[in-house]
Design a protein around this motif. Structure first.
Motif, mmCIF file in Angstrom:
data_model
loop_
_atom_site.group_PDB
_atom_site.id
_atom_site.type_symbol
_atom_site.label_atom_id
_atom_site.label_comp_id
_atom_site.label_asym_id
_atom_site.label_seq_id
_atom_site.Cartn_x
_atom_site.Cartn_y
_atom_site.Cartn_z
ATOM 1 N N UNK A 9 0.810 -1.208 0.000
ATOM 2 C CA UNK A 9 0.000 0.000 0.000
ATOM 3 C C UNK A 9 0.844 1.259 0.000
ATOM 4 N N UNK A 10 1.997 1.208 -0.672
ATOM 5 C CA UNK A 10 2.980 2.283 -0.562
ATOM 6 C C UNK A 10 2.590 3.504 -1.393
ATOM 7 N N UNK A 11 2.500 4.642 -0.719
ATOM 8 C CA UNK A 11 2.349 5.936 -1.384
ATOM 9 C C UNK A 11 3.506 6.813 -0.929
ATOM 10 N N UNK A 12 4.191 7.409 -1.893
ATOM 11 C CA UNK A 12 5.349 8.244 -1.594
ATOM 12 C C UNK A 12 5.228 9.531 -2.391
ATOM 13 N N UNK A 13 5.637 10.631 -1.809
ATOM 14 C CA UNK A 13 5.569 11.886 -2.548
ATOM 15 C C UNK A 13 6.317 12.980 -1.830
ATOM 16 N N UNK A 23 0.881 1.287 -3.915
ATOM 17 C CA UNK A 23 1.555 0.252 -4.697
ATOM 18 C C UNK A 23 1.884 -0.952 -3.830
ATOM 19 N N UNK A 24 1.583 -2.136 -4.365
ATOM 20 C CA UNK A 24 1.940 -3.397 -3.717
ATOM 21 C C UNK A 24 2.897 -4.154 -4.633
ATOM 22 N N UNK A 25 4.040 -4.522 -4.089
ATOM 23 C CA UNK A 25 5.015 -5.296 -4.856
ATOM 24 C C UNK A 25 5.779 -6.215 -3.911
ATOM 25 N N UNK A 26 6.095 -7.399 -4.393
ATOM 26 C CA UNK A 26 6.927 -8.335 -3.644
ATOM 27 C C UNK A 26 8.146 -8.689 -4.481
ATOM 28 N N UNK A 27 9.318 -8.637 -3.837
ATOM 29 C CA UNK A 27 10.567 -9.024 -4.483
ATOM 30 C C UNK A 27 11.145 -10.176 -3.670
ATOM 31 N N UNK A 56 7.470 7.188 3.609
ATOM 32 C CA UNK A 56 6.206 7.059 2.861
ATOM 33 C C UNK A 56 5.156 8.055 3.355
ATOM 34 N N UNK A 57 4.253 8.405 2.440
ATOM 35 C CA UNK A 57 3.060 9.148 2.845
ATOM 36 C C UNK A 57 2.082 8.215 3.545
ATOM 37 N N UNK A 58 2.023 6.977 3.030
ATOM 38 C CA UNK A 58 1.208 5.939 3.659
ATOM 39 C C UNK A 58 1.725 4.583 3.206
#
Length: 238
Positions: A9-13, A23-27, A56-58
């Motif tokens: 649930x990543x929000x950045x700004x 955004x959801x991502x797995x590495x 992150x913003x959230x």
């Protein structure tokens, strides 16, 4: 040794305006992923957030089971610009980066020399940056990141300033190091061919704020022209 990375649930700004939103991502641990996209789409912001440089913003980022709260030795970072101290030798630059680990001087020296040897720069250990070519300086920057034995390696267009031949050599070196060490690699680039040559997977970001446009596994073997075309089409998406 390697660890997984997860964006949830990543929000950045900046200034409250999101660059990347929800955004959801797995590495997976030991994977090599290329992040592709136009300038300003949030690729470097993702790396900076995983590194712990950007808050992150959230949502959040975790490495293994641990949430990222700031920079840490489990994550090594290599930038396009080498950021070497000109008054320190190659060995001195690598050793300086190890001071934060609290290692004895002898152990710092041992690790620095081993890392420089691993990137093929053993004979240049006592040279200053001004005495080294661009490719050699980037090897020092890579050795500096590897000497701390990170579990995740974050690379932000590290070969973008190099000439074509040196860039090809550095790509081959990185691929060899990754295969030998098994470190999790997140690699930012704007070059499709570089992504297809190096990575197991390519994630394409785009839009305002950025979102995931595509997430492609890269099959082993020579680059697939059809996959290259598909990636090019995604990158052309406004």
């Amino acid at each position: 040794m390697s660890r997984s990375v997860r964006l949830e649930g990543l929000s950045v700004g900046y200034g409250g305006a999101p660059v990347l939103e929800r955004t959801d991502l797995d590495f997976p641990a030991g994977s090599f992923t290329a992040l592709l996209g136009p300038s300003g789409c949030g690729k470097s912001t993702v790396l900076g957030t995983v590194a712990g440089f950007v808050r992150p913003l959230s949502g959040g980022v975790s490495v293994g089971a641990a949430p990222v709260r700031g920079p840490g030795p489990d994550r090594g970072v290599v930038f396009q610009h080498y950021a070497l101290f000109p008054w320190r030798t190659a060995r001195g630059n690598v050793e300086f980066a190890l001071k934060r680990l609290g290692l004895p001087r002898a152990e710092r020296r041992r690790r620095a020399l081993a890392a420089l040897a691993e990137v093929g720069l053993a004979e240049g250990a006592e040279k200053y940056p001004a005495q080294l070519s661009g490719g050699m300086q980037q090897r020092v920057a890579l050795a500096r990141a590897l000497a701390a034995e990170p579990e995740v390696l974050l690379m932000d267009e590290p070969f973008g300033a190099l000439d074509v031949l040196t860039r090809t050599r550095m790509q081959a070196l990185l691929r060899e190091l990754w295969q030998r060490r098994g470190t999790t690699v997140l690699f930012v680039t704007h070059d499709i061919d570089e992504a297809l040559t190096l990575a197991q997977r390519v994630v394409i970001l785009g839009g305002t704020p950025a979102r995931i446009l595509a997430d492609h596994p890269i099959p082993p073997g020579p680059p697939d022209p059809a996959l290259r075309t598909s990636i090019s089409q995604h990158l052309a998406t406004p």
